[in-house]
Scaffold this motif. Structure first.
Motif, mmCIF file in Angstrom:
data_model
loop_
_atom_site.group_PDB
_atom_site.id
_atom_site.type_symbol
_atom_site.label_atom_id
_atom_site.label_comp_id
_atom_site.label_asym_id
_atom_site.label_seq_id
_atom_site.Cartn_x
_atom_site.Cartn_y
_atom_site.Cartn_z
ATOM 1 N N UNK A 1 2.667 6.962 4.094
ATOM 2 C CA UNK A 1 3.702 6.521 5.020
ATOM 3 C C UNK A 1 4.862 7.488 5.136
ATOM 4 N N UNK A 2 4.739 8.669 4.544
ATOM 5 C CA UNK A 2 5.831 9.638 4.591
ATOM 6 C C UNK A 2 5.967 10.220 5.993
ATOM 7 N N UNK A 3 7.146 10.072 6.624
ATOM 8 C CA UNK A 3 7.347 10.624 7.968
ATOM 9 C C UNK A 3 7.274 12.152 7.965
ATOM 10 N N UNK A 4 6.597 12.686 8.972
ATOM 11 C CA UNK A 4 6.471 14.137 9.108
ATOM 12 C C UNK A 4 7.153 14.651 10.369
ATOM 13 N N UNK A 5 7.075 13.885 11.446
ATOM 14 C CA UNK A 5 7.751 14.218 12.695
ATOM 15 C C UNK A 5 8.310 12.944 13.304
ATOM 16 N N UNK A 6 9.401 13.103 14.029
ATOM 17 C CA UNK A 6 10.022 11.960 14.702
ATOM 18 C C UNK A 6 10.367 12.368 16.125
ATOM 19 N N UNK B 1 0.832 -1.209 0.000
ATOM 20 C CA UNK B 1 0.000 0.000 0.000
ATOM 21 C C UNK B 1 0.860 1.250 0.000
ATOM 22 N N UNK B 2 1.991 1.177 0.675
ATOM 23 C CA UNK B 2 2.973 2.268 0.653
ATOM 24 C C UNK B 2 4.319 1.716 1.106
ATOM 25 N N UNK B 3 5.347 2.496 0.878
ATOM 26 C CA UNK B 3 6.702 2.133 1.299
ATOM 27 C C UNK B 3 7.266 3.293 2.110
ATOM 28 N N UNK B 4 7.584 3.021 3.351
ATOM 29 C CA UNK B 4 8.135 4.049 4.235
ATOM 30 C C UNK B 4 9.650 4.072 4.094
ATOM 31 N N UNK B 5 10.189 5.234 3.797
ATOM 32 C CA UNK B 5 11.633 5.386 3.628
ATOM 33 C C UNK B 5 12.289 5.702 4.975
ATOM 34 N N UNK B 6 13.133 4.800 5.450
ATOM 35 C CA UNK B 6 13.820 5.030 6.717
ATOM 36 C C UNK B 6 14.728 6.246 6.633
ATOM 37 N N UNK B 7 15.251 6.493 5.457
ATOM 38 C CA UNK B 7 16.168 7.612 5.310
ATOM 39 C C UNK B 7 15.480 8.957 5.475
ATOM 40 N N UNK B 8 14.152 8.979 5.288
ATOM 41 C CA UNK B 8 13.413 10.205 5.576
ATOM 42 C C UNK B 8 13.416 10.475 7.081
ATOM 43 N N UNK B 9 13.376 9.410 7.863
ATOM 44 C CA UNK B 9 13.474 9.539 9.323
ATOM 45 C C UNK B 9 14.860 10.041 9.707
ATOM 46 N N UNK B 10 15.867 9.469 9.070
ATOM 47 C CA UNK B 10 17.244 9.901 9.349
ATOM 48 C C UNK B 10 17.446 11.363 8.976
ATOM 49 N N UNK B 11 16.798 11.779 7.889
ATOM 50 C CA UNK B 11 16.905 13.168 7.452
ATOM 51 C C UNK B 11 16.288 14.105 8.483
ATOM 52 N N UNK B 12 15.114 13.756 9.006
ATOM 53 C CA UNK B 12 14.463 14.589 10.012
ATOM 54 C C UNK B 12 15.323 14.691 11.267
#
Length: 551
Positions: free
Chosen positions: A503-508, A452-463
């Motif tokens: 699944x795009x991370x917005x806050x961590x 359904x979606x793919x969550x990118x871990x590197x987006x978390x690392x970027x935040x």
């Protein structure tokens, strides 16, 4: 100035490779405090086609640079990178690097000769003097020079020295105010360790530039030939190795840092002009605080806490029951579901036995007649209820998979009448650093064929601005107040707020491991209050309540 953005790849630079008719992605990480995906790039004057070294002058607020084969020292404007001054430094030669030490500029020639440049602050008169010559036996080649003010020394790192072998790269000191050169290495870099830590196979590590990061007190070393960035301590002990993508780093020959931690890397020209790339310094702790500030909860201090009995010592999933204002909690491997009255501090209002032993990881409450259980392999078990008792035989639905997958997270998406299964780590995800989500349709009792979606871990690392951050989801729930997906990760100790559709991370939010020893469950009330459960481990299992804060 060109601002570099790679939104589809977020923190990493990906290289698509074709193999066995399937696309593979090689993940390239960024060093701590920096992101190779976000940099500003300038083209340099044609006189700097073969720029080979730079240094930053905090006093004059400008850069100094040298160009291989030239007879000139260049001063560059900090903002425009344009040449503001030129200074002759003698006969043209293979000048490879430049360093600032005690208000003087030192220039390195390939053979190890060092020239000192000074400028009278009142008259502007420049003085050039040869101050040191390396006297090592054999043929020796240097391209890296940096100042270590703590040692009161300039340090030269071998690119190719006679005394070194395949596993050794030596560094030598030059003491400007005292004894000059020493012929004994002040340290040796373990090239074998560089090779073992390298994320890709390449040639031998041959340093082309180096500088000390003023914020982290780490030594950053470039290797143009092997396209590597090596981070070491000030004794040359290697900590980490990063790939320099040829797309961004065509010929990395110079590195310098601003006092604020901004990193600058120069590339000599291969096609067109040489380039100058700037990367902002970001403190991971500050980045985490900033991200957490956007979440309307204080996850550092629970509003309420409930300690659980031994029957829920390995609590691995929770679900909110709105009509009762209670929590259903399941204990990993037992086949039992317990009703928890958090408000009245009762962790065993009733027990439902739905099956035998199994690796049950999460639970979803659909309505008074139906609950769903998640098995770690990706199977969904439908349990029918009547007056809080199991009726009939539970039905099991298998996620179609030809490889091993591991799940701990299942949540209800009412808008799509679906259960969503989010990988903890499924087949192929370790290399690609993603987490896939699979949809189970509650009307047809079938899984969709594609994620359904793919969550990118590197987006978390970027935040977080942390290339070392881990993320293996252990529970998730959609918040009915803000319609966001809240994901808890025991491995990594993170809470991620993401778009529920993409699944795009917005806050961590970083979770304090002293408080969250093993966060394995999450459920959210209609009012937006969040409950997070922790397995007991060597202590006591707990459930924390976090009240949604009003803006």
């Amino acid at each position: 100035m060109k601002i570099l953005r790679f939104p589809a790849l977020a923190l990493l630079l990906g290289i698509g490779l074709l193999a066995a008719c399937k696309q593979r992605v090689r993940v390239l990480k960024s060093p701590p405090n920096y992101s190779f995906a976000f940099g500003s790039k300038d083209k340099l004057d044609v006189r700097l086609l073969h720029i080979s070294g730079i240094t930053w002058d905090n006093h004059d607020n400008l850069f100094y640079a040298v160009n291989t084969g030239s007879d000139t020292l260049y001063a560059l404007d900090r903002i425009s990178r344009s040449i503001s001054e030129v200074y002759p430094i003698g006969a043209a030669g293979d000048y490879e690097d430049v360093a600032l030490f005690d208000s003087a500029i030192y220039i390195l020639r390939k053979d190890g000769t060092i020239t000192k440049f000074t400028k009278d602050s009142s008259t502007g008169k420049a003085t050039i003097a040869k101050v040191g010559e390396m006297s090592l036996a054999g043929a020796n080649e240097f391209e890296s020079l940096y100042a270590d003010t703590a040692q009161k020394a300039l340090v030269l790192i071998c690119k190719n020295c006679e005394a070194d072998d395949e596993n050794t790269v030596s560094a030598y000191a030059f003491y400007p105010d005292s004894i000059g050169f020493t012929n004994k290495p002040i340290y040796k870099i373990d090239a074998g360790k560089v090779d073992s830590l390298s994320p890709f196979k390449t040639g031998k590590f041959r340093p082309s530039a180096a500088a000390i990061n003023p914020m982290t007190k780490k030594l950053f070393i470039l290797s143009e030939e092997s396209k590597q960035l090596v981070i070491a301590d000030l004794n040359g002990v290697v900590n980490s190795v990063f790939k320099l993508s040829p797309k961004l780093f065509s010929g990395p020959k110079g590195i310098a840092f601003h006092k604020t931690g901004e990193m600058y890397i120069t590339n000599e020209a291969e096609k067109g002009k040489a380039s100058f790339v700037k990367f902002a310094f970001k403190d991971p702790a500050e980045a985490a605080r900033k991200s957490a500030a956007g979440v309307p909860y204080n996850f550092s201090t629970p509003d309420e806490k409930l300690e659980l009995g031994s029957h829920l010592h390995e609590i691995s999933g929770m679900a909110w029951v709105p009509s009762q204002e209670m929590i259903l909690a399941e204990n990993d491997e037992k086949g039992d579901v317990f009703t928890v009255d958090f408000k009245n501090r009762n962790d065993n209002v009733r027990k439902i036995k739905f099956g035998g032993k199994g690796d049950y990881e999460d639970i979803v409450y659909k309505d008074s007649a139906t609950i769903y259980m998640l098995v770690s392999s990706g199977s969904v078990v439908k349990v029918n209820l009547e007056k809080d008792e199991v009726t009939g035989v539970p039905e099991t639905y298998e996620l179609p998979a030809d490889k091993k997958n591991e799940f701990e997270t299942m949540y209800l998406d009412e808008a799509r009448n679906s259960l969503m299964l989010l990988c903890k780590e499924c087949a192929g995800e370790k290399k690609t650093e993603v987490r896939k989500a699979y949809r189970f349709d509650l009307a047809s009792n079938t899984f969709d064929e594609q994620p359904a979606y793919v969550l990118q871990i590197n987006a978390i690392k970027e935040i977080l601005n942390d290339a070392t951050a881990e993320f293996k989801p252990s529970a998730a729930a959609i918040n009915p107040v803000d319609d966001k997906l809240y994901i808890v990760a025991s491995v990594g100790k993170l809470l991620v707020v993401a778009n529920k559709l993409t699944g795009k991370p917005e806050n961590v939010v970083r979770l304090d491991p002293k408080l969250f020893n093993q966060p394995e469950g999450i459920t959210i009330t209609p009012e937006g209050d969040i409950y997070i459960s922790n397995e007991g481990g060597t202590g006591v299992a707990t459930i924390f309540k976090f009240i949604r804060q009003k803006k």
